[in-house]
Motif scaffolding. Structure first.
Motif, PDB file in Angstrom:
ATOM      1  N   UNK A  34       0.681  -0.966   0.208  1.00 45.50           N
ATOM      2  CA  UNK A  34      -0.092   0.216   0.014  1.00 45.50           C
ATOM      3  C   UNK A  34       1.137   0.850   0.570  1.00 45.50           C
ATOM      4  N   UNK A  35       1.923   1.047   0.953  1.00 47.12           N
ATOM      5  CA  UNK A  35       2.527   2.685   0.654  1.00 47.12           C
ATOM      6  C   UNK A  35       3.602   2.412  -0.508  1.00 47.12           C
ATOM      7  N   UNK A  36       3.679   1.388  -1.227  1.00 43.12           N
ATOM      8  CA  UNK A  36       4.181   1.713  -2.532  1.00 43.12           C
ATOM      9  C   UNK A  36       3.421   1.682  -3.656  1.00 43.12           C
ATOM     10  N   UNK A  37       2.097   1.646  -3.181  1.00 40.89           N
ATOM     11  CA  UNK A  37       1.273   2.065  -4.562  1.00 40.89           C
ATOM     12  C   UNK A  37       1.355   3.759  -4.123  1.00 40.89           C
ATOM     13  N   UNK A  38       1.005   3.984  -3.163  1.00 46.04           N
ATOM     14  CA  UNK A  38       0.713   5.196  -2.415  1.00 46.04           C
ATOM     15  C   UNK A  38       1.667   6.321  -3.287  1.00 46.04           C
ATOM     16  N   UNK A  40       4.007   5.567  -5.703  1.00 43.87           N
ATOM     17  CA  UNK A  40       4.032   5.258  -6.976  1.00 43.87           C
ATOM     18  C   UNK A  40       3.049   6.375  -7.093  1.00 43.87           C
ATOM     19  N   UNK A  41       2.189   6.199  -7.242  1.00 44.60           N
ATOM     20  CA  UNK A  41       1.175   7.027  -7.836  1.00 44.60           C
ATOM     21  C   UNK A  41       1.785   8.318  -8.073  1.00 44.60           C
ATOM     22  N   UNK A  42       1.494   9.354  -7.007  1.00 49.33           N
ATOM     23  CA  UNK A  42       2.451  10.388  -6.901  1.00 49.33           C
ATOM     24  C   UNK A  42       3.529  10.605  -7.861  1.00 49.33           C
ATOM     25  N   UNK A  43       4.835   9.678  -7.237  1.00 51.34           N
ATOM     26  CA  UNK A  43       5.836   9.809  -8.806  1.00 51.34           C
ATOM     27  C   UNK A  43       5.350   9.997  -9.919  1.00 51.34           C
ATOM     28  N   UNK A  44       4.200   9.355 -10.916  1.00 49.45           N
ATOM     29  CA  UNK A  44       3.972   8.703 -11.698  1.00 49.45           C
ATOM     30  C   UNK A  44       2.859  10.081 -12.421  1.00 49.45           C
ATOM     31  N   UNK A 116       0.391   2.794 -11.565  1.00 48.06           N
ATOM     32  CA  UNK A 116       0.767   2.578  -9.737  1.00 48.06           C
ATOM     33  C   UNK A 116       0.814   0.780  -9.100  1.00 48.06           C
ATOM     34  N   UNK A 117      -0.462   0.668  -9.508  1.00 47.56           N
ATOM     35  CA  UNK A 117      -1.240  -0.512  -9.438  1.00 47.56           C
ATOM     36  C   UNK A 117      -0.192  -1.440  -9.566  1.00 47.56           C
ATOM     37  N   UNK A 118      -0.294  -1.696 -11.500  1.00 45.74           N
ATOM     38  CA  UNK A 118       0.549  -2.256 -12.296  1.00 45.74           C
ATOM     39  C   UNK A 118       1.420  -3.051 -12.210  1.00 45.74           C
ATOM     40  N   UNK A 119       2.425  -1.576 -11.396  1.00 48.85           N
ATOM     41  CA  UNK A 119       4.155  -1.982 -10.993  1.00 48.85           C
ATOM     42  C   UNK A 119       4.248  -2.180  -9.530  1.00 48.85           C
ATOM     43  N   UNK A 120       3.163  -2.437  -8.581  1.00 47.12           N
ATOM     44  CA  UNK A 120       2.809  -2.553  -7.101  1.00 47.12           C
ATOM     45  C   UNK A 120       2.970  -3.691  -6.802  1.00 47.12           C
ATOM     46  N   UNK A 121       1.198  -4.534  -7.750  1.00 50.33           N
ATOM     47  CA  UNK A 121       0.661  -5.526  -7.037  1.00 50.33           C
ATOM     48  C   UNK A 121       1.007  -6.491  -7.657  1.00 50.33           C
ATOM     49  N   UNK A 123      -0.602 -10.286  -8.276  1.00 49.60           N
ATOM     50  CA  UNK A 123      -1.439 -11.048  -9.245  1.00 49.60           C
ATOM     51  C   UNK A 123      -2.163 -10.105  -9.947  1.00 49.60           C
ATOM     52  N   UNK A 124      -2.145 -10.929 -11.527  1.00 48.71           N
ATOM     53  CA  UNK A 124      -3.127  -9.896 -12.478  1.00 48.71           C
ATOM     54  C   UNK A 124      -4.297  -9.664 -12.010  1.00 48.71           C
ATOM     55  N   UNK A 125      -4.506 -11.417 -11.328  1.00 50.69           N
ATOM     56  CA  UNK A 125      -6.324 -10.874 -11.001  1.00 50.69           C
ATOM     57  C   UNK A 125      -6.455  -9.882 -10.007  1.00 50.69           C
ATOM     58  N   UNK A 126      -5.819  -9.570  -9.088  1.00 50.69           N
ATOM     59  CA  UNK A 126      -5.870  -8.842  -7.448  1.00 50.69           C
ATOM     60  C   UNK A 126      -5.277  -7.117  -8.130  1.00 50.69           C
ATOM     61  N   UNK A 127      -5.197  -7.238  -9.598  1.00 53.26           N
ATOM     62  CA  UNK A 127      -4.223  -5.770 -10.304  1.00 53.26           C
ATOM     63  C   UNK A 127      -6.732  -5.660 -10.391  1.00 53.26           C
ATOM     64  N   UNK A 128      -6.006  -6.399 -11.209  1.00 54.02           N
ATOM     65  CA  UNK A 128      -7.851  -6.381 -12.222  1.00 54.02           C
ATOM     66  C   UNK A 128      -8.670  -6.232 -11.432  1.00 54.02           C
TER      67      UNK A 128
END
Length: 144
Positions: A34-38, A40-44, A116-121, A123-128
């Motif tokens: 979750x920290x990585x997603x947050x 990466x989101x702002x980096x993007x 961010x989700x694509x980079x940090x999560x 499993x594809x099913x979890x990302x989707x």
């Protein structure tokens, strides 16, 4: 996707969550992810030319916005209710009402979140499943 539905169906705030209970937060890797997603989101948002209008709405320092996103996502995905403990109910639509959020702003936000989700999560099913849910949430935020 049943695991994600359970998160949305849960209305009570469980301050003493059972770590053994399967939910999105645990399934994707918990706090670290979750920290990585947050982050990466702002980096993007800062790096992409097509999201500079969205970036302009975020007041400095970005670290504060990143921390709030992390806290919100943690609870939203079934982890500890960090955002609620600090700020009360998220009331996202009301909190974002002062900003003009149209389809373009929604789409800019989703570009960053999907990346961010694509980079940090892993499993594809979890990302989707999470992208589907977060897309619905983002569309709900539109006020124009």
């Amino acid at each position: 996707m049943n695991w994600l539905k359970k998160i949305f169906e849960k209305q009570q705030v469980d301050h003493h969550r059972d770590a053994e209970q399967s939910n999105a937060y645990d399934l994707i890797g918990g706090d670290k992810v979750i920290r990585a997603i947050a982050h990466e989101f702002y980096q993007q948002m800062q790096q992409r030319p097509e999201t500079q209008t969205l970036l302009a709405l975020h007041r400095a320092p970005i670290a504060e916005s990143e921390a709030k996103l992390y806290e919100f996502l943690t609870g939203w995905l079934g982890g500890p209710p960090l955002y609620q403990q600090k700020y009360g109910h998220p009331a996202l639509r009301a909190r974002h009402m002062p900003f003009s959020i149209d389809e373009s702003m929604r789409d800019q936000w989703l570009i960053c979140m999907r990346a961010a989700i694509d980079k940090c999560i892993k499993k594809p099913e979890h990302r989707q499943a999470i992208i589907q849910a977060i897309s619905t949430l983002a569309d709900h935020m539109r006020n124009q």
